[in-house]
Design an enzyme around this catalytic site. Structure first.
Site, short mmCIF file in Angstrom:
data_model
loop_
_atom_site.label_atom_id
_atom_site.label_comp_id
_atom_site.label_asym_id
_atom_site.label_seq_id
_atom_site.Cartn_x
_atom_site.Cartn_y
_atom_site.Cartn_z
N LYS A 10 -1.93 7.50 5.74
CA LYS A 10 -3.34 6.77 5.97
C LYS A 10 -4.40 7.17 6.84
CE LYS A 10 -0.85 3.92 2.48
NZ LYS A 10 -0.49 2.39 2.91
N TYR A 13 -3.85 3.74 -7.29
CA TYR A 13 -2.91 2.33 -7.16
C TYR A 13 -3.44 1.91 -8.64
CZ TYR A 13 -2.33 3.13 -2.44
OH TYR A 13 -1.53 3.29 -1.17
N ASN A 72 -0.98 -0.25 6.89
CA ASN A 72 0.11 -0.22 6.88
C ASN A 72 1.26 1.35 7.16
OD1 ASN A 72 0.85 0.54 4.37
ND2 ASN A 72 2.30 -0.86 3.94
N HIS A 124 1.85 6.36 3.27
CA HIS A 124 2.06 6.11 2.09
C HIS A 124 4.04 6.73 1.22
CE1 HIS A 124 2.16 6.00 -2.59
NE2 HIS A 124 2.06 7.08 -2.26
N GLU A 147 1.93 11.19 -8.48
CA GLU A 147 1.47 11.65 -7.89
C GLU A 147 0.72 12.75 -7.29
OE1 GLU A 147 2.55 6.72 -6.21
OE2 GLU A 147 2.83 8.78 -4.89
P1 IDP Z 1 4.28 0.36 -0.80
O1 IDP Z 1 2.99 1.08 0.38
O2 IDP Z 1 5.36 0.30 0.50
O3 IDP Z 1 5.12 1.61 -2.19
P2 IDP Z 1 2.81 -0.93 -2.49
O4 IDP Z 1 3.51 -2.23 -2.97
O5 IDP Z 1 2.92 0.63 -3.86
O6 IDP Z 1 3.74 -0.91 -1.40
O7 IDP Z 1 1.60 -1.35 -2.32
C1 IDP Z 1 0.26 -0.56 -1.97
C2 IDP Z 1 -0.09 -0.68 -0.86
O8 IDP Z 1 -1.10 -1.51 -0.71
C3 IDP Z 1 0.88 -1.00 0.05
O9 IDP Z 1 1.45 0.17 1.09
C4 IDP Z 1 -0.42 -1.69 1.58
O10 IDP Z 1 -1.26 -0.79 2.08
C5 IDP Z 1 -0.78 -2.62 0.50
N1 IDP Z 1 -0.66 -3.27 0.20
C6 IDP Z 1 0.70 -4.39 -0.38
N2 IDP Z 1 0.26 -4.99 -0.34
C7 IDP Z 1 0.43 -5.85 0.07
C8 IDP Z 1 -0.72 -7.76 0.72
O11 IDP Z 1 -0.24 -8.13 0.22
N3 IDP Z 1 -1.70 -7.64 1.43
C9 IDP Z 1 -2.31 -6.15 2.09
N4 IDP Z 1 -2.34 -4.80 1.41
C10 IDP Z 1 -1.17 -5.04 0.87
MG MG Z 2 3.94 1.27 -3.90
#
Ligand code: IDP
Ligand code: MG
Length: 161
Positions: free
Chosen positions: A20, A60, A123, A126, A137
């Site tokens: 990212k 997303y 974070n 992805h 994807e």
């Molecule tokens: P993942 O990336 O571990 O698969 P997902 O639930 O698919 O997690 O969420 C996609 C992305 O959305 C996360 O990697 C993060 O960047 C963002 N995200 C998820 N939950 C939150 C939140 O509670 N606050 C802000 N960003 C979030």
């Molecule tokens: Mg995800």
């Protein structure tokens, strides 16, 4: 035992990994690629791009009702991504383990998020969460001509080289 080389190289599971914008900014590209290489996965596609809102909203789409959705799209389009396809045995599940929990506060040390991040909205990486999700994807981010089906030399007998 003599069949093991061919059964290992027959495995074609693939996943989409994206570094990212915060990961690129923080110069983590090399370290992240190194982890996937040293684990034993094969890189079959790689590109750097700044993502459009269109591709991110498709990527997303399952999260469009979440309160963080618009800030997520802003973050993901804020700078270049490094998008990759990695191949190998059980790569989808293993790479989720290597990436760690979505919330870095819960991610184990030794995972990418557990070693390099502290906040869920930054974070670093992805990874696709299922084999079907990975296929969707990969199709979204890559044209099939840009995925290379190359043979590892260590799985090829020297007479073929
Ligand atoms: P993942 O990336 O571990 O698969 P997902 O639930 O698919 O997690 O969420 C996609 C992305 O959305 C996360 O990697 C993060 O960047 C963002 N995200 C998820 N939950 C939150 C939140 O509670 N606050 C802000 N960003 C979030
Ligand atoms: Mg995800």
């Amino acid at each position: 035992w003599h069949r093991s080389k061919s059964s290992l190289s027959d495995v074609k599971e693939r996943t989409l990994i994206a570094i990212k914008p915060d990961g690129v900014q923080r110069r983590l590209v090399g370290q992240i690629i190194q982890r996937f290489e040293q684990r034993g996965f094969k890189l079959v596609g790689l590109k750097m791009l700044q993502a459009s809102q269109d591709i991110l909203s498709e990527h997303y789409c399952d999260l469009r009702t979440k309160p963080f959705y618009s800030s997520l799209l802003r973050y993901m389009s804020s700078g270049p991504l490094v998008v990759m396809v990695w191949e190998g045995h059980n790569v989808v599940q293993t790479s989720r383990t290597m990436v760690g929990s979505t919330n870095p506060a819960e991610a184990q040390a030794g995972t990418v998020r557990g070693d390099f991040s502290i906040h869920v909205s930054r974070n670093v990486i992805h990874a696709s969460d299922s084999v079907e999700g990975a296929q969707k994807e990969i199709q979204l981010w890559f044209q099939s001509k840009d995925l290379l089906d190359w043979d590892c030399w260590d799985q090829t007998s020297t007479s073929e080289v």
